[in-house]
Design a protein around this motif. Structure first.
Motif, PDB file in Angstrom:
ATOM      1  N   GLN A 180       0.835  -1.207   0.000  1.00 47.48           N
ATOM      2  CA  GLN A 180       0.000   0.000   0.000  1.00 47.48           C
ATOM      3  C   GLN A 180       0.867   1.253   0.000  1.00 47.48           C
ATOM      4  OE1 GLN A 180      -2.393  -0.651   3.528  1.00 47.48           O
ATOM      5  NE2 GLN A 180      -4.261  -0.647   2.290  1.00 47.48           N
TER       6      GLN A 180
ATOM      7  N   PHE B  74       3.927   1.540  -1.031  1.00 48.80           N
ATOM      8  CA  PHE B  74       4.619   1.664  -2.316  1.00 48.80           C
ATOM      9  C   PHE B  74       3.684   2.252  -3.375  1.00 48.80           C
ATOM     10  CE2 PHE B  74       5.869  -0.458  -6.404  1.00 48.80           C
ATOM     11  CZ  PHE B  74       6.977   0.343  -6.641  1.00 48.80           C
TER      12      PHE B  74
ATOM     13  N   LEU C  57       1.111   4.214  -2.947  1.00 52.28           N
ATOM     14  CA  LEU C  57       0.893   5.645  -2.723  1.00 52.28           C
ATOM     15  C   LEU C  57       2.156   6.448  -3.011  1.00 52.28           C
ATOM     16  CD1 LEU C  57      -1.299   5.551   0.506  1.00 52.28           C
ATOM     17  CD2 LEU C  57      -2.027   5.975  -1.842  1.00 52.28           C
ATOM     18  N   MET C  58       3.307   5.906  -2.628  1.00 54.64           N
ATOM     19  CA  MET C  58       4.556   6.645  -2.868  1.00 54.64           C
ATOM     20  C   MET C  58       4.855   6.738  -4.362  1.00 54.64           C
ATOM     21  SD  MET C  58       6.895   5.358   0.309  1.00 54.64           S
ATOM     22  CE  MET C  58       8.302   6.403  -0.071  1.00 54.64           C
ATOM     23  N   SER C  59       4.417   5.750  -5.127  1.00 54.04           N
ATOM     24  CA  SER C  59       4.630   5.823  -6.573  1.00 54.04           C
ATOM     25  C   SER C  59       3.778   6.936  -7.189  1.00 54.04           C
ATOM     26  CB  SER C  59       4.300   4.485  -7.235  1.00 54.04           C
ATOM     27  OG  SER C  59       2.899   4.339  -7.384  1.00 54.04           O
ATOM     28  N   ARG C  60       2.833   7.474  -6.373  1.00 51.79           N
ATOM     29  CA  ARG C  60       2.045   8.624  -6.830  1.00 51.79           C
ATOM     30  C   ARG C  60       2.538   9.906  -6.179  1.00 51.79           C
ATOM     31  NH1 ARG C  60       1.415   4.753 -10.142  1.00 51.79           N
ATOM     32  NH2 ARG C  60      -0.677   3.950 -10.478  1.00 51.79           N
ATOM     33  N   GLY C  61       3.792   9.890  -5.729  1.00 53.68           N
ATOM     34  CA  GLY C  61       4.417  11.124  -5.281  1.00 53.68           C
ATOM     35  C   GLY C  61       4.306  11.415  -3.795  1.00 53.68           C
ATOM     36  N   LEU C  62       3.532  10.617  -3.037  1.00 57.06           N
ATOM     37  CA  LEU C  62       3.395  10.900  -1.621  1.00 57.06           C
ATOM     38  C   LEU C  62       4.650  10.425  -0.878  1.00 57.06           C
ATOM     39  CD1 LEU C  62       0.371  10.678  -2.726  1.00 57.06           C
ATOM     40  CD2 LEU C  62      -0.242  10.248  -0.344  1.00 57.06           C
ATOM     41  N   THR C  63       5.110  11.226   0.079  1.00 58.88           N
ATOM     42  CA  THR C  63       6.227  10.770   0.910  1.00 58.88           C
ATOM     43  C   THR C  63       5.716   9.640   1.800  1.00 58.88           C
ATOM     44  OG1 THR C  63       5.666  12.273   2.698  1.00 58.88           O
ATOM     45  CG2 THR C  63       7.200  13.102   1.032  1.00 58.88           C
ATOM     46  N   GLU C  64       6.644   8.944   2.448  1.00 60.32           N
ATOM     47  CA  GLU C  64       6.223   7.843   3.312  1.00 60.32           C
ATOM     48  C   GLU C  64       5.278   8.349   4.397  1.00 60.32           C
ATOM     49  OE1 GLU C  64       9.386   5.492   4.938  1.00 60.32           O
ATOM     50  OE2 GLU C  64       7.983   4.158   5.974  1.00 60.32           O
TER      51      GLU C  64
ATOM     52  N   GLU D  82       3.317  11.051   4.295  1.00 63.17           N
ATOM     53  CA  GLU D  82       2.012  11.391   3.718  1.00 63.17           C
ATOM     54  C   GLU D  82       1.208  10.135   3.380  1.00 63.17           C
ATOM     55  OE1 GLU D  82       3.410  15.545   1.493  1.00 63.17           O
ATOM     56  OE2 GLU D  82       3.537  13.623   0.445  1.00 63.17           O
TER      57      GLU D  82
ATOM     58  N   MET E 106      -2.352   9.041   4.880  1.00 56.90           N
ATOM     59  CA  MET E 106      -3.518   8.778   4.034  1.00 56.90           C
ATOM     60  C   MET E 106      -4.162   7.434   4.404  1.00 56.90           C
ATOM     61  SD  MET E 106      -3.871   8.896  -0.091  1.00 56.90           S
ATOM     62  CE  MET E 106      -4.478  10.551  -0.322  1.00 56.90           C
ATOM     63  N   ILE E 107      -3.330   6.448   4.679  1.00 59.20           N
ATOM     64  CA  ILE E 107      -3.866   5.141   5.070  1.00 59.20           C
ATOM     65  C   ILE E 107      -4.593   5.243   6.416  1.00 59.20           C
ATOM     66  CG2 ILE E 107      -3.202   2.796   5.763  1.00 59.20           C
ATOM     67  CD1 ILE E 107      -0.905   3.075   3.634  1.00 59.20           C
TER      68      ILE E 107
ATOM     69  N   ASN F  10      -5.971   8.009   7.756  1.00 60.40           N
ATOM     70  CA  ASN F  10      -7.220   8.744   7.564  1.00 60.40           C
ATOM     71  C   ASN F  10      -8.294   7.862   6.954  1.00 60.40           C
ATOM     72  OD1 ASN F  10      -6.709  11.274   8.590  1.00 60.40           O
ATOM     73  ND2 ASN F  10      -5.753  11.997   6.706  1.00 60.40           N
TER      74      ASN F  10
END
Ligand SMILES: Nc1ncnc2c1ncn2[C@@H]1O[C@H](COP(=O)(O)OP(=O)(O)OP(=O)(O)O)[C@@H](O)[C@H]1O
Ligand SMILES: [Mg+2]
Lengths: 267, 469
Positions: free
Chosen positions: B418, B420, B422-429, B431, B435-436, B438
């Protein structure tokens, strides 16, 4: 940028996972605006290459190099690579329960661009892209990939790509699991994005030449057992479709043996 | 705690500031019958209440600490070191301008007067032991709605208070209910006349300011037939190196066809023991909902309960807990089906991080003869690292066969895949983790009024900052 620097340059890439070497020296160069197709039997390492390009922490690069616009990616995490323009459309996208599609897209866009996107601009682009991909409005309030059908997941990957507008898109079997109509819609989506972003490069991982009727590749590569063993024009895909991988695998094994044997002799 | 730890806590916890202590009356440290009698006398209470308090103190003294709780932490409570009563101002204000400056500033910083103007039907603000500010919209008063602090209610509506006070949670129910019954002060009294629907929320705000303070508010809500009320409470306290104690008792009565929603955002500082007893009774076709968020405190012990005593009654407990370093959230729910055709849901979501600990304790009971009961229990725990811990103790006592009961529980770790994705969409670890988190709390957040959802997400973000990496 100087014409001599390729968009993506992969040099002698060796990748291992849990001490098992999966990629054994991959070389590949994609120039701006080019489409490359990567084919090969199950388990040959196609997804491994896509993960290694995106920077998955468990895929260890033991030697070789990946450069995007001349810049070495190896020390960058996936987030930084995406900000540099790398995009991966996943073969198996992950569900993120409780996170709505719209919130996810807005956050991703902000992260990739490094600044907030005006809400009106965002809404407008989202509406247009969704209409083009024939996705209904209700989709935006669903939770990311949760309960999506196989086809919806793939469409959503393309939607993300269309919103993020990457420099290079690696698409890992985006065509699998799509019916004929959906394949058409998704391919049109990719082609439209290429029209508006003519510099974008594409690395299409696929098992089926069918997709290549819609998205015409400049080159086709065949990955067998962790190495690219043949490259050619789009007619190579037709040849594979007709004859299968048998002969290519046999040739590859022969050349592997040729390499391995003398080494063993020297032990 | 080291000096650097102290600093860190101060940074993470936005409400950790304190005001210079001022008071017009403060009981001495510790607890005995004289302290209890002094409190009652000071409040000029009727005899029955004084005797109720004294008897409750007896129960408190006799009962041992519950053995099944986290006694390693619980035994740190030094009952002799606590101030049981502190009054900071001579009189209660109905205008913020009449609230003493220090206290008013505190509530300004907490955003209460602003929230009141924008989206509340009534507010009480409790500072230490007493409610210092109170207001209710005039149209509600005209409709006969009562929303006041419990001490005022005891003076102005003695019959109503006497009829219901301590009937849902008797003083000898448990050790902390007994303590509250002995030294209670403040809290809210809400009475909604039949058929009146209060569409916008009433809010109570609880603030502990003094060190080693004990806050023991007492809340009683009665919803007459066919009425509706949404009551929201929020809590904060300064960061001190020594402990404070908060032990509330909350009783809800939903009469036929009435609907009570009770929302809590508990954000005590990490030196507060939070030991709360909450229980509701739902009569025929009535609905009670506990929406309970626990972010703060050192140890929280709280299992909101609903007794479904009338046919067609419905109960819901929706709770989230976040436990960070040195925190233990021991929360859950109890639902008792004591009538046929009643239904309930329990949804519990907890996150542990940095060595924090969450416990879910639940009881679902269906009495024999209560046919067509429907209940669904779901508890999900999310662990953010290997240091953290989560335990689940669901108890089911089902004495009737014609029922429909569902139960699901899960414990998961934030998945590498999960992150990975999100991070592949530019979010830092950081962030991506946020997001997870939230998303995990979303079933709770979406039940909150918008302003509170925004606030909760902001609080979560503060809690999460610096915890990844
Ligand atoms: N996380 C992992 N743990 C262990 N082995 C793995 C892991 N990921 C990949 N492999 C192994 O690496 C090899 C290559 O897998 P990969 O997924 O890259 O193949 P692929 O070419 O994408 O296949 P397909 O066409 O089936 O998608 C396989 O033998 C696979 O089992
Ligand atoms: Mg694959």
């Amino acid at each position: 940028m100087a014409e001599s620097i390729p968009l993506l340059k992969i040099e002698d890439l060796h990748v291992q996972i849990e001490d098992k070497e999966i990629l054994r020296g991959v070389n590949l160069e994609v120039k701006r605006g080019e489409v490359h197709a990567l084919m090969g039997p199950n388990g040959s390492g196609k997804s491994t290459l896509s993960y290694a390009l995106m920077g998955h922490p468990r895929y260890e690069i033991t030697s070789g190099n990946i450069r995007l616009n001349g810049e070495d990616l190896l020390d960058m995490g996936p987030d930084e690579r995406s900000r540099k323009g790398m995009f991966l459309a996943f073969q198996y996208p992950m569900a993120i329960p409780g996170v709505s599609v719209v919130n996810f897209l807005r956050t991703a866009l902000k992260s990739v661009r490094g600044q907030d996107v005006p809400i009106r601009e965002f809404r407008k682009d989202l509406r247009e892209q969704m209409a083009a991909l024939q996705m209904s409005d209700q989709f935006i309030s669903r939770y990311v990939n949760e309960g999506f059908s196989g086809g919806e997941k793939k469409r959503f990957e393309i939607l993300q790509m269309a919103m993020l507008k990457p420099g290079i898109a690696v698409m890992d079997e985006t065509d699998s699991g799509l019916d004929i109509d959906a394949l058409r819609v998704v391919s049109d989506g990719v082609n439209r994005l290429r029209e508006t972003n003519p510099e974008m490069g594409v690395l299409l991982i696929t098992h089926y030449q069918r997709l290549l009727n819609y998205i015409t590749p400049d080159q086709v590569h065949v990955l067998v057992n962790g190495r690219i063993v043949r490259s050619g024009g789009k007619e190579l895909a037709l040849e594979l479709e007709a004859e299968g991988y048998d002969q290519i695998i046999r040739d590859a094994q022969a050349s592997d043996a040729a390499v391995v044997l003398p080494q063993e002799v020297t032990v | 705690m080291s000096a650097t730890d102290d600093l860190k806590v101060e940074q993470d916890y936005k409400y950790g500031f304190s005001d210079p202590e001022q008071f017009v009356f403060k009981s001495r440290r510790g607890l005995d019958e004289q302290v209890v009698r002094d409190i009652s006398k000071m409040k000029d209470e009727p005899d029955w209440m004084r005797e109720f308090r004294v008897k409750s103190l007896g129960y408190f003294n006799k009962r041992p600490m519950p053995a099944w709780l986290n006694n390693q932490v619980l035994n740190d409570i030094d009952f002799e070191n606590i101030f049981y009563y502190l009054r900071s101002t001579e009189k209660q204000a109905t205008d913020w301008n009449d609230v003493p400056d220090d206290i008013k500033n505190t509530f300004d910083r907490l955003g209460i007067p602003d929230a009141e103007r924008k989206f509340l039907a009534g507010v009480t603000a409790q500072y230490e032991s007493e409610v210092v500010y109170h207001s209710i919209r005039e149209d509600l008063t005209k409709l006969g709605v009562i929303f006041t602090d419990m001490d005022t209610a005891l003076r102005e509506y003695p019959d109503k208070v006497k009829e219901y006070f301590g009937t849902i949670i008797p003083p000898n129910d448990n050790k902390f209910a007994a303590l509250n019954s002995a030294v209670w002060s403040g809290g809210s009294f809400v009475w909604i006349p039949a058929g009146v629907k209060v569409e916008i929320p009433l809010q109570a705000y609880f603030r502990i300011n003094a060190e080693n303070m004990g806050q023991f508010e007492r809340t009683l809500i009665i919803a007459e037939p066919g009425s509706f009320v949404h009551y929201i409470e929020g809590c904060t306290a300064p960061v001190y190196s020594s402990d404070s104690l908060h032990s509330a008792v909350v009783e809800l009565i939903a009469l036929e066809g009435a609907h009570i929603r009770y929302t809590t955002i508990q954000n005590w500082s990490k030196n507060v023991f939070n030991l709360v007893t909450k229980r509701a009774v739902a009569h025929k076709n009535a609905t009670v909902e506990w929406v309970d968020g626990n972010l703060g405190s050192k140890l929280t012990v709280k299992y909101p309960a609903i007794y479904l005593v009338g046919e067609g009654a419905r109960g819901e407990v929706l709770s989230v807990a976040l436990a960070g370093k040195d925190q233990h959230q021991d929360a859950g729910a109890k639902i008792i089906h004591a009538a046929p055709n009643t239904s309930s849901t329990i949804t519990s979501k907890s996150i542990s991080k940095d060595g924090g600990r969450t416990t879910y304790r639940g009881l679902l009971k269906v009495y024999e003869g209560c046919e067509n009961v429907k209940s669904n229990v779901r508890c999900d725990a999310l662990l953010l690292d290997d240091l953290s811990r989560s335990d689940t103790y669901p108890t089911m006592e089902i004495d009737e066969s014609n029922v429909d009961i569902g139960h699901e529980a899960s414990v998961s770790k934030v998945g590498e895949e999960q992150l990975f994705y999100l991070m592949s969409r530019g979010l830092t670890e950081e962030e991506a983790t946020m997001m997870i988190v939230n998303g995990f709390f979303e079933p709770f957040t979406k039940e909150l009024p918008m302003e509170y959802a925004v606030e909760l997400n902001r609080l979560l973000q503060l809690e999460m900052e610096g915890s990844v990496g």
